[in-house]
Write an enzyme that holds these catalytic residues in place. Structure first.
Site, PDB file in Angstrom:
ATOM      1  N   LYS A 157      35.302  78.714 115.312  1.00 47.43           N
ATOM      2  CA  LYS A 157      35.993  80.108 115.853  1.00 47.43           C
ATOM      3  C   LYS A 157      35.246  81.141 115.918  1.00 47.43           C
ATOM      4  O   LYS A 157      34.933  82.566 116.212  1.00 47.43           O
ATOM      5  CB  LYS A 157      37.640  80.295 115.602  1.00 47.43           C
ATOM      6  N   SER A 174      35.896  70.285 113.595  1.00 47.95           N
ATOM      7  CA  SER A 174      36.594  71.448 114.084  1.00 47.95           C
ATOM      8  C   SER A 174      37.109  72.472 113.269  1.00 47.95           C
ATOM      9  O   SER A 174      37.000  73.860 113.237  1.00 47.95           O
ATOM     10  CB  SER A 174      36.563  71.529 115.870  1.00 47.95           C
TER      11      SER A 174
END
Length: 503
Positions: free
Chosen positions: A51, A305
Site C-alpha cells: 500500500k 501482499s
C-alpha cells in the site's frame, strides 16, 4: 483510461521511499507441484504491505496548496500505514479514520508512523463516511485506498518489477483483490507488456466483489462480507478498478478461510515470514490453479501482499491449516458404549495419526465421538477413510466442512440438553469494548439462554453460538429484534454437529 494508466505507472517516482521487493522462489511449493513457483515479497516493504506504493505516488501528484492543508483517509490498516509513512516523509499532516474493530497492531503501526488516528464505527464503510465528513469540514484531501488512478498506478509498479525480475517463461500471475487497486495496476501493466501471461484474480469466497461485479456486468454491492481476510474485505469493487479489470483478468478464483490459512503456513515454511490472510490470498488461489491445471508451461507467481496481522490470530490460523491443506478430516463417529470400544475403533483407524478426540458419556448404548484424523493431502484419502469406517459398521458423519463443528462444537463436547424447545443460533459481532454487552442487551430477557459459546480469534469479528428456550413461532420475532441493532443470526438447530453432540 488504460493508456493513461500505463503512462502514470511509467512516470511513478516512488523509490526514494518504496523498495524494490524481491521475487523469491518458493522451493518447497515448487517441489510439491513440480513447477517453479515464486512469491513477490511485498511484505518486505517498510510498512509490510504494497500500500505504500499507491499512497506515496498519490501524494506526489498533489499540488503544494492541497498538501499544506493535510490529507485524510479511511482504512482498516495497510493503506493507513502507507499513507502515514508517506505523509511523514513529505512533512504533511495526515489523519486516518479506522474502524474500532481494527487489529491493534495496525493502529499502533499508523500512530508510530506519525499520523493522527480517529477510531469510528465497526466497519470500513462507517469509517469512510466519517472520514469524508471530516474531509469536508476541515478541508483535508481525501486519499482513496484504491479507486484512484494515481493510487492504482503506484500499485502497478509492483508488476513492473515482476516482469523485470521474472524467469524467462511465466504461465500466470495471481493477484489478490479487495477494492481492486493492486490488481488493476498490475493487470494492465502485464497485459500491456506481456499479453500472453494469464492474469488471475483471487478473492475470498465470502468477499468476492469482483466476481459478483463481473456476473452483474457492473460494480454491485455484496449483501454480506466475511472479515477473516480483513485486508480484502470489501463489499463493492471500485468503479475505476472495475473498468480496468473487466477486460484484463483472465479468471477469478475464490478461496475458503481454510485454504487461506494453509497458504499462510506454506509461506512460513518457504520464507519463515508470516503473511496476513489477505497477504496469502493470491498463493491460496495459485495452489488451487496448480492442482487442476492441465499445463505446466512456465512459472506461477503470487504477490505476497502484506504481513500485518495480530499475533493472537495465529492460533486460529494454525487450527484451520490442516483442514485447509486437506490433511485433516473431522468426523462424528458412533461406537458402542461398552468396554474396549475405543481401543477397537483406534485399531480400525490403523496407523493414522489422531489429531483430536473428544467424548463425554450421555447414552447407555451408544457413544458419539468427535475425532480428527490426519489424511493425505489431495486425492480421495478422506473419502476412503470414511468408507472404511462405514464398512467397519461405524455410523459416520463427515464434519470436515462444517463451520459450526470447527468453530464451536469441537470445544464444547461435554454435555447435552433435554429441553424440548431449545433452538441454537450463530452470530458474530465486532470485536470492540462493550460489543458482547450490546449483544446481550439486544437479546433482552424475553428468552432463557440455554447455551453460550464465544471465542475471540483475534479477528475483527467475534463468533458466538447461543441457545434459547424459544418456540419455533417466535424465531421471526427474535430475528427482527436483533436485526434492528445490526445483528444477523443463522439457525443451526438442525446442524448435525449440534444434534450429535449437544442435543
Amino acid at each position: 483510461m488504460k493508456d493513461s494508466l500505463v503512462k502514470k505507472i511509467l512516470d511513478a517516482r516512488i523509490y526514494d521511499l518504496v523498495i524494490e521487493t524481491p521475487l523469491t522462489k518458493a522451493v518447497g511449493l515448487s517441489t510439491r507441484f513440480s513447477r517453479p513457483i515464486y512469491l513477490k515479497r511485498e511484505d518486505l516493504q517498510p510498512v509490510h504491505s504494497f500500500k505504500l506504493r499507491g499512497a506515496y505516488n498519490k501524494l506526489l501528484q498533489l499540488p503544494a496548496e492541497v498538501l499544506a492543508k493535510g490529507v485524510i483517509a479511511a482504512s482498516a490498516g495497510n493503506h493507513a500505514q502507507g499513507l502515514a509513512m508517506a505523509a511523514t516523509h513529505m512533512g504533511i499532516a495526515a489523519t486516518i479514520v479506522m474502524p474500532q474493530t481494527t487489529p491493534q497492531i495496525k493502529i499502533d503501526g499508523v500512530r508510530t508512523r506519525g499520523a493522527n488516528v480517529v477510531l469510528h464505527g465497526d466497519s470500513f464503510d462507517q469509517a469512510a463516511g466519517h472520514a469524508k465528513e471530516l474531509s469536508e469540514r476541515q478541508g483535508l484531501f481525501y486519499v482513496h485506498p484504491f479507486d484512484d488512478l494515481d493510487v492504482i498506478a503506484g500499485q502497478g509498479t509492483a508488476a513492473v518489477e515482476i516482469l523485470k525480475q521474472m524467469p524467462a517463461q511465466v504461465e500466470a500471475i495471481f493477484l489478490p483483490v479487495g477494492g481492486g487497486g493492486l490488481a488493476a495496476g498490475c493487470a494492465n501493466w502485464i497485459k500491456f507488456l506481456r499479453p500472453e501471461i494469464k492474469v488471475i484474480a483471487v478473492e475470498p469466497e465470502d468477499a468476492a466483489c469482483l466476481r459478483y461485479a463481473l456476473e452483474q456486468g457492473a460494480p454491485a454491492t455484496l449483501d454480506k462480507v466475511g472479515l477473516f481476510a480483513d485486508g480484502v474485505a470489501v463489499a463493492r469493487i471500485g468503479e475505476v478498478t472495475f473498468e480496468l479489470l473487466k477486460d484484463t483478468v483472465d479468471e477469478v478464483i475464490t478461496c475458503t478461510t481454510d485454504e487461506i490459512c494453509a497458504a499462510i503456513k506454506d509461506i512460513f515454511d518457504d520464507t519463515r515470514s508470516i503473511a496476513e490472510p489477505a497477504g496469502a490470498l493470491s498463493l491460496a488461489g495459485l495452489k488451487k490453479y496448480a492442482e487442476h491445471a492441465n499445463t505446466s508451461e512456465g512459472a506461477l507467481i503470487a504477490i505476497e501482499s502484506g504481513a500485518n496481522t495480530n499475533f493472537d490470530r495465529l492460533r486460529y490460523i494454525s487450527e484451520r491449516t490442516e483442514i485447509g491443506e486437506q490433511r485433516e478430516a473431522v468426523f462424528a463417529v458412533t461406537i458402542p458404549e461398552q468396554p474396549g470400544s475405543f481401543a477397537a475403533f483406534c485399531e480400525n483407524l490403523g496407523k493414522r495419526a489422531v489429531t483430536e478426540f473428544n467424548y463425554r458419556y450421555n447414552r447407555a448404548d451408544q457413544a458419539v465421538v468427535f475425532v480428527g484424523v490426519q489424511v493425505r493431502a489431495g486425492g480421495d484419502d478422506r473419502a476412503q477413510l470414511n468408507s472404511h469406517l462405514v464398512n467397519c459398521s461405524y455410523p459416520v458423519v463427515d464434519l470436515t466442512d462444517n463451520e459450526l463443528a470447527k468453530v464451536h462444537t469441537r470445544y464444547m463436547v461435554g454435555g447435552v440438553s433435554q429441553l424440548p424447545n431449545e433452538r441454537v443460533f450463530r452470530t458474530r459481532f465486532p470485536e470492540r469494548p462493550g460489543a458482547l454487552k450490546d449483544f446481550l442487551s439486544a437479546l433482552g430477557g424475553e428468552w432463557s439462554i440455554t447455551l453460550f459459546h464465544y471465542r475471540n480469534h483475534g479477528a475483527a469479528y467475534g463468533r458466538v453460538l447461543f441457545g434459547l428456550a424459544i418456540d419455533e413461532t417466535e424465531v421471526d420475532t427474535l430475528t427482527a429484534k436483533l436485526a434492528q441493532v445490526g445483528f444477523s443470526i443463522e439457525d443451526e438447530t438442525a446442524n448435525p454437529a449440534f444434534q450429535l453432540f449437544m442435543s
